[in-house]
Design an enzyme around this catalytic site. Sequence first.
Site, mmCIF file in Angstrom:
data_model
loop_
_atom_site.group_PDB
_atom_site.id
_atom_site.type_symbol
_atom_site.label_atom_id
_atom_site.label_comp_id
_atom_site.label_asym_id
_atom_site.label_seq_id
_atom_site.Cartn_x
_atom_site.Cartn_y
_atom_site.Cartn_z
ATOM 1 N N CYS A 2 -5.006 -16.147 9.025
ATOM 2 C CA CYS A 2 -5.344 -17.580 9.387
ATOM 3 C C CYS A 2 -6.533 -17.626 10.647
ATOM 4 C CB CYS A 2 -4.171 -18.227 9.495
ATOM 5 S SG CYS A 2 -3.159 -18.452 8.199
ATOM 6 N N ARG A 27 -10.781 -14.120 9.009
ATOM 7 C CA ARG A 27 -9.217 -14.093 8.890
ATOM 8 C C ARG A 27 -8.391 -14.498 8.045
ATOM 9 N NH1 ARG A 27 -7.713 -13.139 14.348
ATOM 10 N NH2 ARG A 27 -5.850 -13.889 14.170
ATOM 11 N N TRP A 74 -5.007 -18.236 5.294
ATOM 12 C CA TRP A 74 -4.826 -16.683 4.217
ATOM 13 C C TRP A 74 -3.277 -17.169 3.730
ATOM 14 C CZ3 TRP A 74 -1.187 -12.937 4.042
ATOM 15 C CH2 TRP A 74 -1.551 -11.696 3.099
ATOM 16 N N ASN A 100 -0.605 -20.088 12.650
ATOM 17 C CA ASN A 100 -0.950 -18.683 12.265
ATOM 18 C C ASN A 100 0.169 -17.740 12.255
ATOM 19 O OD1 ASN A 100 -2.157 -16.484 11.672
ATOM 20 N ND2 ASN A 100 -3.119 -15.772 13.823
ATOM 21 N N GLY A 101 0.939 -17.418 11.273
ATOM 22 C CA GLY A 101 2.212 -16.641 11.523
ATOM 23 C C GLY A 101 3.134 -17.074 10.324
ATOM 24 N N GLU A 488 -10.078 7.113 2.820
ATOM 25 C CA GLU A 488 -10.771 6.071 3.384
ATOM 26 C C GLU A 488 -11.864 5.450 2.310
ATOM 27 O OE1 GLU A 488 -10.679 3.786 5.420
ATOM 28 O OE2 GLU A 488 -12.570 3.131 5.986
ATOM 29 N N LYS A 492 -12.057 1.640 0.683
ATOM 30 C CA LYS A 492 -13.472 0.863 0.948
ATOM 31 C C LYS A 492 -13.648 0.598 -0.315
ATOM 32 C CE LYS A 492 -13.280 0.263 4.040
ATOM 33 N NZ LYS A 492 -12.394 0.511 5.291
ATOM 34 N N GLU A 495 -11.003 -2.244 -1.785
ATOM 35 C CA GLU A 495 -11.117 -3.562 -1.164
ATOM 36 C C GLU A 495 -12.360 -4.318 -1.547
ATOM 37 O OE1 GLU A 495 -10.843 -1.883 2.999
ATOM 38 O OE2 GLU A 495 -9.536 -3.457 3.230
ATOM 39 N N HIS A 511 -1.091 18.752 -9.981
ATOM 40 C CA HIS A 511 0.337 18.653 -10.042
ATOM 41 C C HIS A 511 0.502 17.258 -10.686
ATOM 42 C CE1 HIS A 511 0.999 22.095 -7.696
ATOM 43 N NE2 HIS A 511 0.193 21.628 -6.831
ATOM 44 N N LYS A 610 -9.063 -10.235 7.868
ATOM 45 C CA LYS A 610 -9.391 -9.188 8.692
ATOM 46 C C LYS A 610 -8.104 -8.846 9.569
ATOM 47 C CE LYS A 610 -12.238 -6.635 10.836
ATOM 48 N NZ LYS A 610 -12.662 -5.558 10.225
HETATM 49 O O1 M6R Z 1 -6.634 -4.378 12.659
HETATM 50 P P1 M6R Z 1 -6.122 -3.008 12.193
HETATM 51 O O2 M6R Z 1 -6.710 -1.723 12.511
HETATM 52 O O3 M6R Z 1 -4.449 -2.972 12.819
HETATM 53 O O4 M6R Z 1 -5.827 -3.198 10.784
HETATM 54 C C1 M6R Z 1 -5.231 -2.371 9.964
HETATM 55 C C2 M6R Z 1 -5.598 -2.770 8.460
HETATM 56 O O5 M6R Z 1 -4.955 -3.924 8.258
HETATM 57 C C3 M6R Z 1 -7.098 -2.497 8.197
HETATM 58 O O6 M6R Z 1 -7.606 -1.399 8.548
HETATM 59 C C4 M6R Z 1 -7.402 -2.665 6.844
HETATM 60 O O7 M6R Z 1 -6.796 -1.897 5.931
HETATM 61 C C5 M6R Z 1 -8.884 -2.904 6.457
HETATM 62 N N1 M6R Z 1 -9.043 -4.046 5.670
HETATM 63 C C6 M6R Z 1 -9.498 -1.529 5.875
HETATM 64 O O8 M6R Z 1 -10.942 -1.920 5.743
#
Ligand code: M6R
Length: 615
Positions: A2, A27, A74, A100-101, A488, A492, A495, A511, A610
């Site tokens: 948010c 956000r 969000w 926000n929260g 990673e 990616k 996501e 395994h 984000k």
């Molecule tokens: O702001 P942060 O690095 O603490 O965020 C952690 C994760 O939420 C963040 O890395 C998330 O996995 C990303 N969307 C990855 O692309």
Amino acid sequence: MCGIVGYVGKQEAYPLIIGGLRRLEYRGYDSAGVALGGEKGLRVYKRRGKVDDLETFVEKKDVTGTIGIGHTRWATHGVPDDRNAHPHLSHDASIAVVHNGIIENFRILKTDMESRGHTFLSDTDTEVVAHLIEDVRNAAGVPFPEAVRLALKEVVGAYAIAAISADDPDTLVVARKGSPLVIGIGEDEYLVASDASPIAEHTRRVVYLDDGDMAVIRCGAENPEIMAIDDGVSHSPAIREIEFKLESLAKEGYSHFMEKEIFEQPKTIRDSMRGRLNPKTGEVKLGGLSDYFNKLAEAERIVIVACGTSFYAGILGEYLIERIAGVHVEVEYASEYRYRHPLIRKGDFVFAISQSGETADTLAAIRLAKEAGAYAFGICNVVGSSIARETVAGVYTHAGPEIGVASTKAFTAQVTVLSLIALALARRRRSLPEAELLRLAKELDSVPDKVAAALETRSACRELAEDISQLRDVYYLGRGVCYPVALEGALKLKEVSYIHAEGYPAGEMKHGPIALIDENMAVVTVAPLTEVHDKILGSIQEVKARKGKVYAIVTEGDTETAALADRSVAIPQIDELFVPFVAVIPLQLISYFVAVLLGRDVDRPRNLAKSVTVE
Ligand code: M6R
């Protein structure tokens, strides 16, 4: 999670709020809304969808007024629809709130107010706050700002809020506990926001509101009045300058922020090292850690807590610090750490890695560590963020604002900082011969150029993305330092493309997961030349023997591995320890191109935000 914007001043609030919401859309983007105040009373416009949908909705509506608040959501409580979109109004519609929260005790508060005749129009926790402020104002007969303060004392949870009232049309009240809030101070005007990006084009002077504080912001006042929510005692605001450049908030000719941020990495990695690494002498200076460096150098173990991509950077930190500096490192998901009653010893060293510096789980983990007497350090990108402020020391990654929801340049900047920490510790602990440390320092210094060369794989990655975009499931395999890279890469892809992807240590395939390999399954193997290269070749053969497709990331000149794969992308040769910097580049590019080919919303993938400021 948010985005909040607010304005009070002499200009029309609406365009400034909309401009701010666009900057904060990363956000959260499932609904958006504004509340405008002033002479014409409160008017609220809100809509499911993005800020563009809100703009279309308000066409031909009265959006005049020099005070207002806005929100991009969000969803946490209640589905994303018009009703649950913010702002929310009090029972008598005289107070509007954006939040926000998460308000943890909202059900108790709601039931109590319902029993006294309040009716609620949404399923959100936020609406309860608007009603509560009105309730307190009527019961205690106090002005609007004091009613906000007293109401917040009854609230349990995490919040950043902004509120305006029809009865006090020149006053904007904001407060924070656990979620960020920045106040921009202009000429006769104030702009508040969840981060500094909506503020930067209007003023460089900001106050980062402290946790547990609120601000009463009046049009015409020289400064905001800052006070503690708990006791209402005022204190003077600490005014700071915004550090980043405005250009960093624009796409600068790229189609998406993700693309721009991938291609920025030679520069951002260099920025992370700037003034810290001397490749001629091998010296490393980390000013942010200097007060604690002697103690850190004697540490028996270091704990790293983080989430998502930052967690994977943490695993690389473990490899680097253990291999180079000889210090035992444990890496924990922050979300698990806080609930698994970890053994934290007084004097332990706990590093939180977080791009945003606002991730609720990481923040909670660091608080837990502090309570147990550990030294809490931060590795953050966002200057002045909660984690940066709640840790005793730390290192900024200096990657510049990362707008794309999928983290790219923040990851390589985090790995840069972890490499620097490993080298600095190694020098002090004499864990490697001087000549070897000097060689590694030079090699680290060469990373930006090698990453620039790895970006030349763009066309090969685009072609490979065509294949991957046809698939339903993809495995990402890696071993040694390439294992976190595989994790990673898989994160990616899922996501931004919504294709199912799993990162796996290559040696674990046999395994269990190998049962899934058939002609419909594809495996991206991160297979550059490292000490475990032979083992990776074995994994490739196992996949091929079961008719699985193999896409391989190989070192330039390694024709043997390339020949085994259905398709391959060749990356420059670099010391094994720094291979992840170059190996992750094609994986980022592939995910980006797959998302583009599938028509996904690359910078704002569905269901994500984000910064994850809720549990
Ligand atoms: O702001 P942060 O690095 O603490 O965020 C952690 C994760 O939420 C963040 O890395 C998330 O996995 C990303 N969307 C990855 O692309």
